[in-house]
Design a protein around this motif. Structure first.
Motif, PDB file in Angstrom:
ATOM      1  N   ASP A 134       0.800  -1.220   0.000  1.00 22.44           N
ATOM      2  CA  ASP A 134       0.000   0.000   0.000  1.00 22.44           C
ATOM      3  C   ASP A 134       0.834   1.272   0.000  1.00 22.44           C
ATOM      4  OD1 ASP A 134       0.924  -0.704   2.515  1.00 22.44           O
ATOM      5  OD2 ASP A 134      -0.758   0.208   3.569  1.00 22.44           O
ATOM      6  N   VAL A 135       2.163   1.169   0.036  1.00 22.57           N
ATOM      7  CA  VAL A 135       2.997   2.370   0.031  1.00 22.57           C
ATOM      8  C   VAL A 135       3.961   2.413  -1.143  1.00 22.57           C
ATOM      9  CG1 VAL A 135       2.818   2.750   2.525  1.00 22.57           C
ATOM     10  CG2 VAL A 135       4.672   1.323   1.616  1.00 22.57           C
ATOM     11  N   GLY A 136       3.793   1.506  -2.126  1.00 27.56           N
ATOM     12  CA  GLY A 136       4.596   1.572  -3.335  1.00 27.56           C
ATOM     13  C   GLY A 136       5.780   0.643  -3.392  1.00 27.56           C
ATOM     14  N   THR A 137       5.878  -0.310  -2.459  1.00 22.41           N
ATOM     15  CA  THR A 137       7.012  -1.224  -2.431  1.00 22.41           C
ATOM     16  C   THR A 137       6.642  -2.557  -3.066  1.00 22.41           C
ATOM     17  OG1 THR A 137       7.782  -0.199  -0.382  1.00 22.41           O
ATOM     18  CG2 THR A 137       8.729  -2.346  -0.950  1.00 22.41           C
ATOM     19  N   THR A 138       7.569  -3.101  -3.841  1.00 22.92           N
ATOM     20  CA  THR A 138       7.421  -4.426  -4.435  1.00 22.92           C
ATOM     21  C   THR A 138       8.424  -5.357  -3.781  1.00 22.92           C
ATOM     22  OG1 THR A 138       6.750  -3.462  -6.547  1.00 22.92           O
ATOM     23  CG2 THR A 138       7.511  -5.746  -6.586  1.00 22.92           C
ATOM     24  N   TYR A 139       7.974  -6.558  -3.457  1.00 18.80           N
ATOM     25  CA  TYR A 139       8.796  -7.563  -2.795  1.00 18.80           C
ATOM     26  C   TYR A 139       8.923  -8.787  -3.693  1.00 18.80           C
ATOM     27  CZ  TYR A 139       7.463  -4.817   1.320  1.00 18.80           C
ATOM     28  OH  TYR A 139       7.230  -3.797   2.201  1.00 18.80           O
TER      29      TYR A 139
END
Length: 198
Positions: A134-139
């Motif tokens: 929800d804050v723009g991070t991809t894992y």
């Protein structure tokens, strides 16, 4: 148009497994319903430890369901319908100094985020999972049982390339890239030619 009589009041996600010949749908809670290919309701199960399923995908072998919930990335065996592992997304990493250890390195395999989308694919003989928050991070992570000696799943790396929710993440084999899109209006491409173990 299929309108199953036992359908949920809402449907957030749907996945299909050619191996089990079933559809899987999620509602606005932790329940997942199992349907035959002609959309007859078979059973319902819950993903323990979560209260909402955002998205689901089936692994390429058709034996595992991967669900992005509000609190975890859950891995469900499609034969037993039991959760076999998870990446917890509600606990931050801790520093070794906080545990009385000498180094100041952060440890812990879980992340602090709310995952909204998930995908799973095979690349050069290995399986990978990617999810966006929800804050723009991809894992990018490994699913359980990728190797015989490594039964646990875990996050390999993460990158914050967006300024809004990551709405979709997908591996595109034709261009050998991991692709994400977001509420910030951007599409980001990760070149997979060097692999995902970084």
């Amino acid at each position: 148009i299929a309108r199953p009589e036992a359908s949920q009041s809402q449907v957030n996600a749907i996945a299909h497994s050619p191996s089990t010949q079933h559809y899987y749908t999620s509602a606005g809670d932790s329940s997942i319903r199992v349907w035959s290919e002609d959309m007859e309701h078979q059973t319902t199960f819950r993903v323990r430890g979560s209260n909402r399923v955002h998205e689901m995908v089936v692994d390429p072998k058709g034996t595992m369901l991967v669900a992005a919930t509000e609190r975890a990335i859950a891995f469900v065996d499609l034969i037993t319908l039991h959760k076999v592992d998870e990446i917890k997304c509600d606990a931050p990493k801790v520093k070794k100094l906080d545990l009385g250890l000498p180094e100041e390195e952060e440890i812990g395999g879980d992340v602090k985020c709310t995952p909204h989308c998930v995908t799973i694919w095979e690349y050069k003989g290995n399986s990978y999972v990617a999810f966006g928050d929800d804050v723009g991070t991809t894992y990018v992570a490994t699913p359980p049982g990728r190797k015989a000696h490594d039964r646990r799943c875990g996050v390999l790396w993460s990158a914050k390339e967006h300024d809004g929710w990551v709405n979709k993440v997908e591996y595109v084999a034709d261009i050998d890239s991991l692709v994400t899109c977001s509420n910030d209006g951007l599409i980001h491409f990760w070149d997979a030619s060097e692999g995902f173990e970084q």
